[in-house]
Write an enzyme that holds these catalytic residues in place. Structure first.
Site, mmCIF file in Angstrom:
data_model
loop_
_atom_site.group_PDB
_atom_site.id
_atom_site.type_symbol
_atom_site.label_atom_id
_atom_site.label_comp_id
_atom_site.label_asym_id
_atom_site.label_seq_id
_atom_site.Cartn_x
_atom_site.Cartn_y
_atom_site.Cartn_z
ATOM 1 N N SER A 1 0.847 -1.189 0.000
ATOM 2 C CA SER A 1 0.000 0.000 0.000
ATOM 3 C C SER A 1 0.879 1.234 0.000
ATOM 4 O O SER A 1 2.029 1.205 0.469
ATOM 5 C CB SER A 1 -0.889 -0.007 1.252
ATOM 6 O OG SER A 1 -1.457 1.253 1.493
ATOM 7 N N LYS B 1 0.930 -2.992 6.719
ATOM 8 C CA LYS B 1 1.561 -2.932 5.398
ATOM 9 C C LYS B 1 3.061 -2.659 5.514
ATOM 10 O O LYS B 1 3.864 -3.193 4.736
ATOM 11 C CB LYS B 1 0.882 -1.875 4.536
ATOM 12 C CG LYS B 1 -0.570 -2.187 4.196
ATOM 13 C CD LYS B 1 -0.717 -3.492 3.434
ATOM 14 C CE LYS B 1 -2.147 -3.713 2.954
ATOM 15 N NZ LYS B 1 -2.312 -4.975 2.207
ATOM 16 N N ILE C 1 -7.075 2.644 -5.325
ATOM 17 C CA ILE C 1 -7.703 1.838 -6.375
ATOM 18 C C ILE C 1 -9.209 1.785 -6.088
ATOM 19 O O ILE C 1 -9.622 1.533 -4.954
ATOM 20 C CB ILE C 1 -7.133 0.411 -6.407
ATOM 21 C CG1 ILE C 1 -5.600 0.444 -6.493
ATOM 22 C CG2 ILE C 1 -7.739 -0.374 -7.560
ATOM 23 C CD1 ILE C 1 -5.040 1.017 -7.772
ATOM 24 N N TYR D 1 -3.482 -0.003 9.864
ATOM 25 C CA TYR D 1 -3.336 -0.471 8.486
ATOM 26 C C TYR D 1 -1.904 -0.225 7.997
ATOM 27 O O TYR D 1 -1.275 -1.095 7.395
ATOM 28 C CB TYR D 1 -4.345 0.268 7.603
ATOM 29 C CG TYR D 1 -4.421 -0.210 6.181
ATOM 30 C CD1 TYR D 1 -5.234 -1.280 5.826
ATOM 31 C CD2 TYR D 1 -3.705 0.429 5.169
ATOM 32 C CE1 TYR D 1 -5.326 -1.710 4.514
ATOM 33 C CE2 TYR D 1 -3.783 0.004 3.851
ATOM 34 C CZ TYR D 1 -4.594 -1.065 3.529
ATOM 35 O OH TYR D 1 -4.680 -1.484 2.227
#
Length: 263
Positions: free
Chosen positions: A153, A170, A199, A166
Site C-alpha cells: 500500500s 503494510k 484503487i 493499516y
C-alpha cells in the site's frame, strides 16, 4: 511466419490469491488467469467465491475456490494442502487478504487493532509460511522456484490519518518481503511487494461519497490524471509471477499513477 513469443506466459503454473473473490484480489487473480495460470482463490464467502471462480474459468484455466479464513493457521495449512493435492503444486502466492477500518489513533482499542493485524499482517505471514514450506520441499527434490507477492500500500511510505494500524500491517509486510527475499532466495524463491495507490474497489467505495472525494483528489494530483482500477495491477502481478522476473526479488513496486513520487 514466426509467431511472436509471449514472454510472460504462465501456462503450467499454479497461483494462489488470498482475498481473491473481489476487489484487488480478483484483479490479481484475473491477470494471472489471463496469462495462462491455474488459479486458486481464497475468500471467506462461498457465494462470492463461486461467482469469481466462474468468471476466472472463462479464461480457460483450472480454478479452485476455497473458503479460507486467514486468521486460522490450521485452515491455511489445509488450504495449501488441498491446492497441492488438486493441482500438484503452487508456484505463485499473492498475499492480498485484508480489511480497512478507519479509527482515530487515540480511540483505537486493542480489539480493533488486533482484528486488522490478525487479518492483514498475521494472515499474510502464515499464508506465506505455508507456501514457502511447500516450495522448499519441491526445491529439495530438484524443483526449485516460486514467487511470493505481497499486496502492499502507499501507506508504507505516507502516513494516513485514522489508518495507523493499516499502515503498521503494510509496513511490516514490506519489511517481511526483504527478509524472505534474503532467506528463501537460495531455494529459488522470490518475494516482492506491489504497493498500489488508491484503487477504486468495493472496499474503497464502502462509503461512496468518501470514495468519490478521494478518487477526485487522486485524479487532481496524479500525473496520469485518475485513480486506479484493479485491472491496472494485472501487468505487475503477471510480471512478478513470471520467469521474466527470475532475478527480481526483495523489491517494492509502486503502482499509483505517479502520485507518490511527484507530490
Amino acid at each position: 511466419m514466426t509467431m511472436p513469443e509471449n514472454m510472460f506466459d504462465l501456462t503450467g503454473k499454479v497461483a494462489l490469491v488470498t482475498g481473491g473473490n473481489s476487489g484487488l484480489g480478483f484483479g490479481f487473480a484475473r491477470g494471472l488467469a489471463r496469462a495462462g495460470a491455474d488459479v486458486v482463490i481464497w475468500g471467506r464467502r462461498a457465494d462470492r467465491n463461486a461467482t469469481a471462480a466462474e468468471a476466472l474459468r472463462a479464461h480457460g484455466g483450472r480454478v479452485l475456490a476455497d473458503s479460507i479464513d486467514v486468521t486460522d493457521d490450521d485452515a491455511i495449512e489445509a488450504g495449501i494442502a488441498r491446492a497441492v493435492a488438486l493441482f500438484g503444486r503452487v508456484d505463485i502466492v499473492v498475499a492480498n487478504a485484508g480489511i480497512a477500518a478507519q479509527v482515530p489513533f487515540v480511540d483505537m482499542d486493542r480489539a480493533a487493532y488486533r482484528r486488522l493485524i490478525d487479518i492483514n499482517l498475521d494472515g499474510a505471514v502464515f499464508t506465506l509460511r505455508a507456501a514457502a514450506r511447500h516450495m522448499m520441499k519441491r526445491a529439495a527434490v530438484g524443483d526449485a522456484g516460486g514467487s511470493l507477492i505481497i499486496c502492499g500500500s502507499g501507506s508504507i511510505f505516507q502516513g494516513v490519518p485514522t489508518l495507523a494500524h493499516y499502515g503498521i500491517a503494510k509496513g511490516g509486510l514490506n519489511a517481511l518481503a526483504k527478509a524472505l527475499a534474503a532467506e528463501l532466495g537460495p531455494h529459488g524463491i522470490r518475494c516482492n511487494v506491489i504497493a498500489p495507490g488508491f484503487i477504486e474497489t468495493e472496499m474503497t467505495f464502502a462509503d461512496p461519497a468518501v470514495g468519490e472525494m478521494i478518487a477526485a483528489s487522486v485524479a487532481a494530483r496524479a500525473p496520469l490524471g485518475r485513480a486506479g482500477k484493479p485491472a491496472d495491477l494485472e501487468g505487475a502481478v503477471v510480471y512478478l509471477a513470471s520467469d521474466m522476473a527470475r532475478y527480481h526479488t526483495g523489491d517494492t513496486l509502486v503502482i499509483d499513477g505517479g502520485k507518490l513520487f511527484t507530490n
